[in-house]
Write an enzyme that holds these catalytic residues in place. Sequence first.
Site, PDB file in Angstrom:
ATOM      1  N   LYS A  65       0.815  -1.224   0.000  1.00 53.51           N
ATOM      2  CA  LYS A  65       0.000   0.000   0.000  1.00 53.51           C
ATOM      3  C   LYS A  65       0.848   1.274   0.000  1.00 53.51           C
ATOM      4  O   LYS A  65       0.504   2.248  -0.674  1.00 53.51           O
ATOM      5  CB  LYS A  65      -0.958   0.009   1.196  1.00 53.51           C
ATOM      6  CG  LYS A  65      -2.058  -1.031   1.101  1.00 53.51           C
ATOM      7  CD  LYS A  65      -3.005  -0.921   2.289  1.00 53.51           C
ATOM      8  CE  LYS A  65      -4.079  -1.983   2.239  1.00 53.51           C
ATOM      9  NZ  LYS A  65      -5.045  -1.839   3.351  1.00 53.51           N
ATOM     10  N   ASP A 101     -10.130   2.523   2.556  1.00 50.76           N
ATOM     11  CA  ASP A 101     -10.232   1.990   3.917  1.00 50.76           C
ATOM     12  C   ASP A 101     -10.939   2.973   4.849  1.00 50.76           C
ATOM     13  O   ASP A 101     -11.625   2.573   5.784  1.00 50.76           O
ATOM     14  CB  ASP A 101      -8.839   1.676   4.478  1.00 50.76           C
ATOM     15  CG  ASP A 101      -8.238   0.410   3.881  1.00 50.76           C
ATOM     16  OD1 ASP A 101      -9.023  -0.464   3.453  1.00 50.76           O
ATOM     17  OD2 ASP A 101      -7.007   0.297   3.848  1.00 50.76           O
TER      18      ASP A 101
END
Length: 282
Positions: A65, A101
């Site tokens: 990420k 997220d």
Amino acid sequence: MTKAFVVGHPIKHSRSPLIHGYWLKRYGLDGSYERIDVAPVDFGDFLKDFPSRGFAGGNVTIPHKEMAFLNVERRTAQAQRVGAVNTLWIDDGVLWGDNTDVAGFMAHLDGSLGTGWEQEVETALVLGAGGAARAVVAGLQDRPLKRIFVANRTSSKAEDLVADLRPGSPVGLETSAWEALPRVIPHARLIVNTTSLGMAGQPPLALDLARAPRNAAVADIVYVPLATPLLAAAAAQNLRTVDGLGMLLHQAVPGFRRWFGVTPEVTPELRALILADIEGHR
């Protein structure tokens, strides 16, 4: 046919193909979604090559990420704020990155605790300081809380998170030493675990919740097992609990919409499908 992926290392236990496969079938779409295992040393090349392999985009998971954040050409404001990218797509030849997220965690929190829960929460405590913690803190900063404490076993990581996210924050953002948690817990009406403690194969997260406020809520982003030791301890104190599976399901929605052109629903049937898969791999 539109093709998408989830990339990570390792990747074989990812539930993302189950989630997106369920939606592709439900909405009758001509598409595919697959796991791709890419080692960190090869990730930069993968980002350059995936469009030529016919992919519209995909999800990024551990450990890529932060590398995705550094290597995309354009980032959404949310990705820029969090410092991590978990969703990729191509727009007019440009590689974009987003972080879903934040929205995923907050959607699940709202669904579990009900709208307006933040009116009862002045202080939140976030455990951990990795990418997931950054997303959780960013989401909570958008709500009318007064203070967010961040605690991590390596205190310097918590200090880095606070330094990055504090500028311009309407919510007071502070670190707490791990050993000082017993002094913070009595004030925290929302406690969120973003560490791997309590995950299958990891040590449990041992927190004394006996002094937590009686109407506190405890959330854990770990979803294997679904009922983590922390959530079991919270339930034993009659506190409200929020499991980790909803964040996984809700964070998948924006990517699916972007690649396949349909906004999918997180349904009880989908949740049951993922739970059955988790139970089957015990």
